[in-house]
Design an enzyme around this catalytic site. Structure first.
Site, PDB file in Angstrom:
ATOM      1  N   HIS A 155       0.836  -1.216   0.000  1.00 31.51           N
ATOM      2  CA  HIS A 155       0.000   0.000   0.000  1.00 31.51           C
ATOM      3  C   HIS A 155       0.871   1.267   0.000  1.00 31.51           C
ATOM      4  O   HIS A 155       0.439   2.320   0.455  1.00 31.51           O
ATOM      5  CB  HIS A 155      -0.951   0.038   1.199  1.00 31.51           C
ATOM      6  CG  HIS A 155      -1.696  -1.244   1.407  1.00 31.51           C
ATOM      7  ND1 HIS A 155      -2.931  -1.489   0.855  1.00 31.51           N
ATOM      8  CD2 HIS A 155      -1.349  -2.381   2.070  1.00 31.51           C
ATOM      9  CE1 HIS A 155      -3.326  -2.709   1.194  1.00 31.51           C
ATOM     10  NE2 HIS A 155      -2.380  -3.281   1.926  1.00 31.51           N
ATOM     11  N   SER A 276      16.018  20.412 -17.471  1.00 32.63           N
ATOM     12  CA  SER A 276      14.862  21.253 -17.782  1.00 32.63           C
ATOM     13  C   SER A 276      15.356  22.492 -18.498  1.00 32.63           C
ATOM     14  O   SER A 276      16.434  23.005 -18.204  1.00 32.63           O
ATOM     15  CB  SER A 276      14.153  21.638 -16.479  1.00 32.63           C
ATOM     16  OG  SER A 276      13.459  22.862 -16.645  1.00 32.63           O
ATOM     17  N   LYS A 282      17.100  21.023 -12.271  1.00 28.72           N
ATOM     18  CA  LYS A 282      16.411  19.762 -12.516  1.00 28.72           C
ATOM     19  C   LYS A 282      17.294  18.675 -13.110  1.00 28.72           C
ATOM     20  O   LYS A 282      18.158  18.923 -13.933  1.00 28.72           O
ATOM     21  CB  LYS A 282      15.226  19.979 -13.484  1.00 28.72           C
ATOM     22  CG  LYS A 282      14.069  20.751 -12.924  1.00 28.72           C
ATOM     23  CD  LYS A 282      13.396  20.080 -11.724  1.00 28.72           C
ATOM     24  CE  LYS A 282      12.643  18.822 -12.093  1.00 28.72           C
ATOM     25  NZ  LYS A 282      11.449  19.127 -12.924  1.00 28.72           N
ATOM     26  N   GLU A 289      10.551   7.517 -17.103  1.00 26.70           N
ATOM     27  CA  GLU A 289       9.215   8.052 -17.393  1.00 26.70           C
ATOM     28  C   GLU A 289       8.723   7.596 -18.754  1.00 26.70           C
ATOM     29  O   GLU A 289       7.547   7.281 -18.942  1.00 26.70           O
ATOM     30  CB  GLU A 289       9.249   9.575 -17.377  1.00 26.70           C
ATOM     31  CG  GLU A 289       9.510  10.175 -16.018  1.00 26.70           C
ATOM     32  CD  GLU A 289       9.755  11.668 -16.145  1.00 26.70           C
ATOM     33  OE1 GLU A 289       8.780  12.424 -16.081  1.00 26.70           O
ATOM     34  OE2 GLU A 289      10.925  12.074 -16.328  1.00 26.70           O
TER      35      GLU A 289
END
Ligand code: ARG
Length: 468
Positions: A155, A276, A282, A289
């Protein structure tokens, strides 16, 4: 120009041609198409359906085209309807009328599915090689991190501590099942359609066993109708691919989470991260992803082909031409994903310190306390209850279970012996020695079972990759 002009009184409209032609994508099957033609031409001459001279002419021109295809230099006409037409046209330019004899006892319907099986068999071998390479990297990283403890989650809450090796090996076994599915679908793919004709075979005395063997298939298919209509092998491959992408995307999601500063469990190598355009600080886990994101298109291709096949009457229908682009894209996606992902995992820095700090939080050793109490003969449900109250008290006072002294523990249950201390995360993981569990000897067993499945050179390459 066309393979079927005789019955037509008009030229095909440019709109219809643009919509129906497959040459733009089935050119990827050029090599396999020429190989199929070579086997067919040899067989026709061997069977006396063509003369030896005709066979030799076809064979030599096809061999030349094969060389050109391999160099990417075959001068195909881009206006061709499909790759089969393109090869035949080229042959006609070079041989004249003899070229027209190659299509004796053959149809594009058995040709296209022969090409596709040949092509996919090659891709299966390559994908399997990439899978093995990724498994080897996982095994090597696991070997390295047998003693690194992180929280195991259920969970997405701290559940019980586990060694990072155990976590990484979980993916090893997923990939092992993927390899099993791949090998299984290869077995059924490995039968040769050539000679099934348009749908019903042929009256020419062809030798399907010969062409099957020439092309490296284990044998010919048995039912011409089924063979022409069948794209199960593509569906099975797409099914394998979909589940593989599900596995990769789960690891991708974990890496993405772990790379966030709130976790800080992993730092990606600069070579496998991106920046970025606006935020200078970043470092994004792009590879992970995109593996997660690209799983969507692979699922789409599986569902897309199932929808094409649903309710399709036997045998060939032009709908079947829709089998290719999704398959090509799937193979490209898998190849790219496996390659980049393997490099990312090989070079990632796993932060043992952050993992262990996290493992010490969240009371993931509470089950050990309940187990200890149950070992003393208390029913487990009662032991669970006692430990639950103990956890609440620790939460309230901001302490960890292993910080509690024996006297404090006895306030919750008086059976704790002198000197009892709740095990810390490492000891907790070490104590779970059931088969397939997290103790060091169990993880070592798993590691050797994993290593035994890998070719030694693959493992050596992975070691060099991880350590280099
Ligand atoms: N381009 C077709 C395909 O991809 C080749 C077979 C065409 N056969 C036919 N009768 N039109 O399936």
């Amino acid at each position: 120009m066309k393979l079927w002009g005789g019955r037509f009184l008009k030229e095909e409209s440019s709109e219809a041609a643009a919509f129906t032609h497959s040459f733009g994508f089935d050119i990827r099957l050029a090599r396999q198409d020429v190989l199929g033609s070579l086997a067919h031409a040899r067989m026709l001459a061997r069977q006396g359906i063509l003369t030896q001279g005709e066979g030799a002419q076809l064979e030599s021109a096809l061999t030349q085209i094969l060389g050109e295809v391999e160099l990417g230099e075959a001068p195909f006409d881009p206006a061709s309807e499909d790759i089969h037409s393109a090869v035949e046209m080229l042959l006609r330019e070079r041989l004249g009328d003899v070229a027209g004899k190659l299509h004796t006892a053959r149809s594009r319907n058995d040709q296209v599915v022969t090409d596709l099986r040949l092509w996919l068999k090659e891709q299966v071998a390559e994908v399997d090689r990439l899978l093995l390479g990724f498994q080897a990297v996982l095994a090597v990283r696991a070997e390295e991190h047998q003693d690194t403890i992180l929280p195991g989650f259920t969970h997405l809450q701290h559940a019980q501590p586990v060694p990072l090796a155990h976590h990484l090996l979980a993916y090893f076994w997923m990939l092992e099942r993927d390899r099993g599915r791949l090998a299984d679908c290869l077995r059924r793919m490995d039968l040769c359609p050539l000679g099934s004709g348009a749908l019903a075979g042929t009256g020419f005395p062809i030798d399907r066993h010969f062409t099957a063997e020439e092309l490296g298939f284990s044998g010919p298919t048995l039912n011409s109708l089924d063979t022409i209509a069948d794209r199960d092998f593509v569906v099975e491959f797409l099914g394998f691919a979909a589940l593989l992408m599900a596995h990769l995307s789960r690891l991708a999601q974990e890496i993405t989470l772990w790379a966030a500063p709130e976790f800080g469990f992993v730092e990606l190598d600069d070579a496998y991260a991106t920046g970025s355009s606006i935020m200078p600080q970043k470092k994004n886990p792009d590879v992970a992803e995109l593996v997660r994101g690209k799983s969507g298109r692979v699922y789409g291709h599986l569902l897309g082909l199932l929808a094409v096949l649903k309710g399709l009457p036997l045998a060939y229908n032009s709908d079947l031409q829709e089998d290719k682009e999704g398959l090509f894209d799937t193979v490209d996606t898998l190849t790219g994903a496996l390659t980049a992902f393997t490099g990312m995992i090989a070079t990632a820095r796993f932060r043992a310190d952050a993992m262990e700090r996290a493992a010490a939080l969240g009371y993931s050793n509470a089950t050990d306390v309940a187990d200890f109490i149950a070992w003393q003969g208390v029913p487990f449900r009662q032991a669970h209850e006692i430990t639950g109250r103990l956890v609440v008290a620790c939460v309230d006072s901001g302490r960890r279970l292993e910080e509690m002294g024996t006297e404090e523990l006895r306030a919750f249950w008086d059976g704790f012996p002198d000197g009892y201390r709740v095990p810390d995360a490492r000891a907790s993981a070490a104590a779970r020695s059931s088969f397939g569990g997290t103790s060091p000897e169990r993880v070592r067993e798993q590691l050797s079972a994993a290593a035994a499945l890998l070719p030694p050179d693959t493992l050596t390459d992975a070691r060099a990759r991880v350590n280099g």
